[in-house]
Design a protein around this motif. Structure first.
Motif, PDB file in Angstrom:
ATOM      1  N   LEU A   4      26.848  17.124 110.659  1.00 60.28           N
ATOM      2  CA  LEU A   4      26.648  18.295 111.517  1.00 60.28           C
ATOM      3  C   LEU A   4      26.496  17.868 112.979  1.00 60.28           C
ATOM      4  CD1 LEU A   4      26.183  21.310 112.009  1.00 60.28           C
ATOM      5  CD2 LEU A   4      23.763  20.912 111.491  1.00 60.28           C
ATOM      6  N   VAL A   5      25.648  16.894 113.242  1.00 57.77           N
ATOM      7  CA  VAL A   5      25.443  16.440 114.618  1.00 57.77           C
ATOM      8  C   VAL A   5      26.740  15.865 115.176  1.00 57.77           C
ATOM      9  CG1 VAL A   5      24.213  14.762 116.058  1.00 57.77           C
ATOM     10  CG2 VAL A   5      22.966  16.118 114.372  1.00 57.77           C
ATOM     11  N   GLY A   6      27.479  15.122 114.370  1.00 57.83           N
ATOM     12  CA  GLY A   6      28.762  14.588 114.809  1.00 57.83           C
ATOM     13  C   GLY A   6      29.741  15.684 115.184  1.00 57.83           C
ATOM     14  N   LYS A   7      29.768  16.748 114.405  1.00 57.81           N
ATOM     15  CA  LYS A   7      30.645  17.870 114.732  1.00 57.81           C
ATOM     16  C   LYS A   7      30.208  18.567 116.015  1.00 57.81           C
ATOM     17  CE  LYS A   7      32.723  19.482 110.434  1.00 57.81           C
ATOM     18  NZ  LYS A   7      32.840  20.642 109.530  1.00 57.81           N
ATOM     19  N   VAL A   8      28.917  18.730 116.182  1.00 57.24           N
ATOM     20  CA  VAL A   8      28.412  19.375 117.401  1.00 57.24           C
ATOM     21  C   VAL A   8      28.838  18.575 118.626  1.00 57.24           C
ATOM     22  CG1 VAL A   8      26.307  19.927 118.705  1.00 57.24           C
ATOM     23  CG2 VAL A   8      26.474  20.541 116.294  1.00 57.24           C
ATOM     24  N   ASP A  10      31.411  16.096 118.808  1.00 60.08           N
ATOM     25  CA  ASP A  10      32.838  15.806 118.936  1.00 60.08           C
ATOM     26  C   ASP A  10      33.768  16.993 118.714  1.00 60.08           C
ATOM     27  OD1 ASP A  10      32.305  13.084 119.429  1.00 60.08           O
ATOM     28  OD2 ASP A  10      32.216  12.663 117.281  1.00 60.08           O
ATOM     29  N   ARG A  11      33.383  17.902 117.843  1.00 59.43           N
ATOM     30  CA  ARG A  11      34.260  19.018 117.481  1.00 59.43           C
ATOM     31  C   ARG A  11      33.452  20.298 117.267  1.00 59.43           C
ATOM     32  NH1 ARG A  11      34.508  15.145 113.914  1.00 59.43           N
ATOM     33  NH2 ARG A  11      34.059  16.425 112.131  1.00 59.43           N
ATOM     34  N   PRO A  12      32.780  20.785 118.321  1.00 56.46           N
ATOM     35  CA  PRO A  12      31.860  21.911 118.123  1.00 56.46           C
ATOM     36  C   PRO A  12      32.518  23.169 117.574  1.00 56.46           C
ATOM     37  CG  PRO A  12      32.200  21.479 120.458  1.00 56.46           C
ATOM     38  CD  PRO A  12      32.838  20.354 119.710  1.00 56.46           C
ATOM     39  N   SER A  13      33.785  23.362 117.837  1.00 62.13           N
ATOM     40  CA  SER A  13      34.452  24.567 117.324  1.00 62.13           C
ATOM     41  C   SER A  13      34.636  24.521 115.812  1.00 62.13           C
ATOM     42  CB  SER A  13      35.807  24.763 118.002  1.00 62.13           C
ATOM     43  OG  SER A  13      36.675  23.696 117.687  1.00 62.13           O
ATOM     44  N   GLU A  14      34.422  23.354 115.210  1.00 61.98           N
ATOM     45  CA  GLU A  14      34.586  23.203 113.765  1.00 61.98           C
ATOM     46  C   GLU A  14      33.284  23.356 112.987  1.00 61.98           C
ATOM     47  OE1 GLU A  14      36.754  19.673 112.726  1.00 61.98           O
ATOM     48  OE2 GLU A  14      38.246  20.025 114.295  1.00 61.98           O
ATOM     49  N   VAL A  15      32.169  23.541 113.675  1.00 62.03           N
ATOM     50  CA  VAL A  15      30.892  23.740 112.975  1.00 62.03           C
ATOM     51  C   VAL A  15      30.973  25.065 112.224  1.00 62.03           C
ATOM     52  CG1 VAL A  15      28.414  24.110 113.238  1.00 62.03           C
ATOM     53  CG2 VAL A  15      29.578  22.384 114.630  1.00 62.03           C
ATOM     54  N   SER A  16      30.618  25.021 110.949  1.00 68.29           N
ATOM     55  CA  SER A  16      30.759  26.210 110.108  1.00 68.29           C
ATOM     56  C   SER A  16      29.447  26.543 109.392  1.00 68.29           C
ATOM     57  CB  SER A  16      31.852  25.967 109.060  1.00 68.29           C
ATOM     58  OG  SER A  16      31.434  24.969 108.149  1.00 68.29           O
ATOM     59  N   GLU A  17      29.454  27.691 108.786  1.00 64.45           N
ATOM     60  CA  GLU A  17      28.305  28.103 107.966  1.00 64.45           C
ATOM     61  C   GLU A  17      28.093  27.109 106.833  1.00 64.45           C
ATOM     62  OE1 GLU A  17      26.089  30.647 108.270  1.00 64.45           O
ATOM     63  OE2 GLU A  17      26.995  31.123 110.199  1.00 64.45           O
TER      64      GLU A  17
END
Length: 69
Positions: A4-8, A10-17
């Motif tokens: 989750l932190v990695g997505k926030v 590097d790829r914040p638009s990919e953070v999902s429910e």
């Protein structure tokens, strides 16, 4: 939580429910998730801001006041 932190960062638009559900299932509270996500986002924002300032300083190094707009 690492995913989750990695997505926030590097790829914040990919953070999902689903990402949030996974950390909740791992036992993290909503407050913990919120604080870690905000810290990751602010940290990345600060790194990008600093990199932008450094690039600007490098690009304008040696320019005199006559180039100011």
């Amino acid at each position: 939580m690492d995913v989750l932190v990695g997505k926030v960062v590097d790829r914040p638009s990919e953070v999902s429910e689903a990402d949030l559900a996974l950390v909740a299932a791992a036992g993290y509270s909503e407050d913990q998730v919120f604080e870690l996500v905000v810290c990751a986002a602010v940290g990345q924002s600060d790194r990008l801001y600093a990199a932008g300032l450094a690039a600007l300083a490098e690009a304008t190094a040696g320019e005199g006041p006559e180039h100011a707009s």
